[in-house]
Design a protein around this motif. Sequence first.
Motif, PDB file in Angstrom:
ATOM      1  N   PRO A  25       0.820  -1.213   0.000  1.00 10.68           N
ATOM      2  CA  PRO A  25       0.000   0.000   0.000  1.00 10.68           C
ATOM      3  C   PRO A  25       0.860   1.271   0.000  1.00 10.68           C
ATOM      4  O   PRO A  25       1.799   1.401   0.776  1.00 10.68           O
ATOM      5  CB  PRO A  25      -0.797  -0.103   1.304  1.00 10.68           C
ATOM      6  N   GLY A  26       0.556   2.164  -0.932  1.00  7.91           N
ATOM      7  CA  GLY A  26       1.269   3.433  -1.021  1.00  7.91           C
ATOM      8  C   GLY A  26       2.677   3.335  -1.577  1.00  7.91           C
ATOM      9  O   GLY A  26       3.468   4.261  -1.414  1.00  7.91           O
ATOM     10  N   TRP A  27       3.009   2.238  -2.240  1.00  9.53           N
ATOM     11  CA  TRP A  27       4.365   2.043  -2.754  1.00  9.53           C
ATOM     12  C   TRP A  27       4.801   3.208  -3.655  1.00  9.53           C
ATOM     13  O   TRP A  27       4.064   3.641  -4.528  1.00  9.53           O
ATOM     14  CB  TRP A  27       4.483   0.746  -3.546  1.00  9.53           C
ATOM     15  N   ARG A  28       5.998   3.673  -3.399  1.00 10.85           N
ATOM     16  CA  ARG A  28       6.658   4.656  -4.263  1.00 10.85           C
ATOM     17  C   ARG A  28       8.056   4.128  -4.533  1.00 10.85           C
ATOM     18  O   ARG A  28       8.768   3.762  -3.582  1.00 10.85           O
ATOM     19  CB  ARG A  28       6.760   6.010  -3.579  1.00 10.85           C
ATOM     20  N   PRO A  29       8.476   4.096  -5.788  1.00  3.40           N
ATOM     21  CA  PRO A  29       9.836   3.623  -6.073  1.00  3.40           C
ATOM     22  C   PRO A  29      10.868   4.485  -5.351  1.00  3.40           C
ATOM     23  O   PRO A  29      10.698   5.700  -5.232  1.00  3.40           O
ATOM     24  CB  PRO A  29       9.964   3.779  -7.589  1.00  3.40           C
ATOM     25  N   PRO A  30      11.927   3.872  -4.850  1.00  2.00           N
ATOM     26  CA  PRO A  30      12.968   4.641  -4.168  1.00  2.00           C
ATOM     27  C   PRO A  30      13.761   5.484  -5.170  1.00  2.00           C
ATOM     28  O   PRO A  30      13.843   5.150  -6.358  1.00  2.00           O
ATOM     29  CB  PRO A  30      13.849   3.557  -3.545  1.00  2.00           C
ATOM     30  N   GLY A  57      15.414   0.755 -12.446  1.00  2.00           N
ATOM     31  CA  GLY A  57      15.101  -0.555 -11.888  1.00  2.00           C
ATOM     32  C   GLY A  57      13.844  -0.628 -11.052  1.00  2.00           C
ATOM     33  O   GLY A  57      13.850  -1.263 -10.000  1.00  2.00           O
ATOM     34  N   PRO A  58      12.734  -0.012 -11.505  1.00  2.00           N
ATOM     35  CA  PRO A  58      11.544  -0.035 -10.650  1.00  2.00           C
ATOM     36  C   PRO A  58      10.943  -1.427 -10.446  1.00  2.00           C
ATOM     37  O   PRO A  58      10.434  -1.701  -9.360  1.00  2.00           O
ATOM     38  CB  PRO A  58      10.570   0.902 -11.360  1.00  2.00           C
ATOM     39  N   LEU A  59      10.995  -2.304 -11.445  1.00  2.00           N
ATOM     40  CA  LEU A  59      10.433  -3.646 -11.264  1.00  2.00           C
ATOM     41  C   LEU A  59      11.256  -4.457 -10.262  1.00  2.00           C
ATOM     42  O   LEU A  59      10.698  -4.968  -9.279  1.00  2.00           O
ATOM     43  CB  LEU A  59      10.291  -4.378 -12.598  1.00  2.00           C
ATOM     44  N   PRO A  60      12.566  -4.599 -10.437  1.00  2.00           N
ATOM     45  CA  PRO A  60      13.305  -5.368  -9.427  1.00  2.00           C
ATOM     46  C   PRO A  60      13.258  -4.719  -8.046  1.00  2.00           C
ATOM     47  O   PRO A  60      13.266  -5.426  -7.033  1.00  2.00           O
ATOM     48  CB  PRO A  60      14.731  -5.445  -9.975  1.00  2.00           C
ATOM     49  N   ALA A  61      13.169  -3.397  -7.990  1.00  2.00           N
ATOM     50  CA  ALA A  61      13.070  -2.726  -6.676  1.00  2.00           C
ATOM     51  C   ALA A  61      11.829  -3.175  -5.935  1.00  2.00           C
ATOM     52  O   ALA A  61      11.882  -3.505  -4.749  1.00  2.00           O
ATOM     53  CB  ALA A  61      13.052  -1.208  -6.854  1.00  2.00           C
ATOM     54  N   VAL A  62      10.703  -3.205  -6.619  1.00  2.00           N
ATOM     55  CA  VAL A  62       9.459  -3.570  -5.943  1.00  2.00           C
ATOM     56  C   VAL A  62       9.381  -5.077  -5.691  1.00  2.00           C
ATOM     57  O   VAL A  62       8.847  -5.507  -4.676  1.00  2.00           O
ATOM     58  CB  VAL A  62       8.215  -3.017  -6.671  1.00  2.00           C
ATOM     59  N   VAL A  63       9.928  -5.883  -6.586  1.00  2.00           N
ATOM     60  CA  VAL A  63       9.951  -7.336  -6.345  1.00  2.00           C
ATOM     61  C   VAL A  63      10.719  -7.625  -5.063  1.00  2.00           C
ATOM     62  O   VAL A  63      10.243  -8.349  -4.185  1.00  2.00           O
ATOM     63  CB  VAL A  63      10.569  -8.089  -7.549  1.00  2.00           C
ATOM     64  N   LEU A  64      11.899  -7.037  -4.931  1.00  2.00           N
ATOM     65  CA  LEU A  64      12.702  -7.256  -3.734  1.00  2.00           C
ATOM     66  C   LEU A  64      12.012  -6.679  -2.503  1.00  2.00           C
ATOM     67  O   LEU A  64      12.036  -7.284  -1.429  1.00  2.00           O
ATOM     68  CB  LEU A  64      14.093  -6.645  -3.927  1.00  2.00           C
ATOM     69  N   ALA A  65      11.356  -5.535  -2.655  1.00  2.00           N
ATOM     70  CA  ALA A  65      10.637  -4.913  -1.529  1.00  2.00           C
ATOM     71  C   ALA A  65       9.520  -5.813  -1.020  1.00  2.00           C
ATOM     72  O   ALA A  65       9.335  -5.965   0.188  1.00  2.00           O
ATOM     73  CB  ALA A  65      10.085  -3.551  -1.934  1.00  2.00           C
ATOM     74  N   CYS A  68      11.219  -8.763   0.901  1.00  2.00           N
ATOM     75  CA  CYS A  68      11.881  -8.476   2.185  1.00  2.00           C
ATOM     76  C   CYS A  68      10.981  -7.681   3.132  1.00  2.00           C
ATOM     77  O   CYS A  68      11.374  -7.406   4.265  1.00  2.00           O
ATOM     78  CB  CYS A  68      13.213  -7.771   1.974  1.00  2.00           C
ATOM     79  N   GLY A  69       9.781  -7.327   2.678  1.00  2.00           N
ATOM     80  CA  GLY A  69       8.840  -6.635   3.554  1.00  2.00           C
ATOM     81  C   GLY A  69       9.106  -5.150   3.694  1.00  2.00           C
ATOM     82  O   GLY A  69       8.725  -4.548   4.692  1.00  2.00           O
ATOM     83  N   ALA A  76      17.617  -0.570   5.255  1.00  2.00           N
ATOM     84  CA  ALA A  76      18.434  -1.668   4.740  1.00  2.00           C
ATOM     85  C   ALA A  76      17.967  -2.967   5.390  1.00  2.00           C
ATOM     86  O   ALA A  76      17.524  -2.973   6.538  1.00  2.00           O
ATOM     87  CB  ALA A  76      19.907  -1.427   5.041  1.00  2.00           C
ATOM     88  N   TYR A  77      18.068  -4.061   4.624  1.00  2.00           N
ATOM     89  CA  TYR A  77      17.581  -5.367   5.084  1.00  2.00           C
ATOM     90  C   TYR A  77      18.596  -6.441   4.737  1.00  2.00           C
ATOM     91  O   TYR A  77      19.045  -6.516   3.591  1.00  2.00           O
ATOM     92  CB  TYR A  77      16.265  -5.735   4.394  1.00  2.00           C
ATOM     93  N   GLU A  78      18.914  -7.286   5.702  1.00  2.00           N
ATOM     94  CA  GLU A  78      19.729  -8.447   5.384  1.00  2.00           C
ATOM     95  C   GLU A  78      18.848  -9.439   4.625  1.00  2.00           C
ATOM     96  O   GLU A  78      17.698  -9.683   5.007  1.00  2.00           O
ATOM     97  CB  GLU A  78      20.281  -9.091   6.652  1.00  2.00           C
ATOM     98  N   ILE A  79      19.392  -9.989   3.563  1.00  2.00           N
ATOM     99  CA  ILE A  79      18.661 -10.907   2.696  1.00  2.00           C
ATOM    100  C   ILE A  79      19.374 -12.255   2.736  1.00  2.00           C
ATOM    101  O   ILE A  79      20.545 -12.350   2.351  1.00  2.00           O
ATOM    102  CB  ILE A  79      18.630 -10.394   1.228  1.00  2.00           C
ATOM    103  N   GLY A  80      18.686 -13.279   3.179  1.00  2.00           N
ATOM    104  CA  GLY A  80      19.275 -14.610   3.229  1.00  2.00           C
ATOM    105  C   GLY A  80      19.321 -15.256   1.855  1.00  2.00           C
ATOM    106  O   GLY A  80      18.651 -14.817   0.914  1.00  2.00           O
TER     107      GLY A  80
END
Length: 150
Positions: A25-30, A57-65, A68-69, A76-80
């Motif tokens: 909800p309310g997503w805005r690309p970084p 890179g708006p698509l991969p940015a939101v996929v990763l977002a 990772c929540g 910043a988020y650690e990604i396993g």
Amino acid sequence: MATDEQWGTLEELAAARERFAARIPGWRPPAQWALGVATRGGGPAGTAFPHTNAGTGPLPAVVLAVLCGHPGGTAAYEIGPELLDEAIAAMTPALACTDVPHPNVAAWRTVRERLAADDDAYAVAVYIADPADPVADEHDAALRRAISAE
């Protein structure tokens, strides 16, 4: 999140981006973002980014977002390794579109190879909503340095 879909056109990439964005909800690309790799014991100042994004890179940015929540903002988020595998799989349908390069998928694969080869390495996703935001942590600072050096 793996799919048998193929996003072979720019329109299909845009539609996929909108579907993922609708999940936050309310997503805005970084303004800036990247997936990097750091080493435990080596300190976050050593965070390296095989590819950085400043307004790209708006698509991969939101996929990763989504994975990772990340709800938005600067963080910043650690990604396993398992989550990174899921992110790569989620972006694989985009490779069907040959109208644009896919540097983020290539970078993610590079990071994944590093994780497999180095038990002390870990992945970190960094999002900067606005470069005027305060620096969130040392990974954020490393990304800002990497982007300013480009």
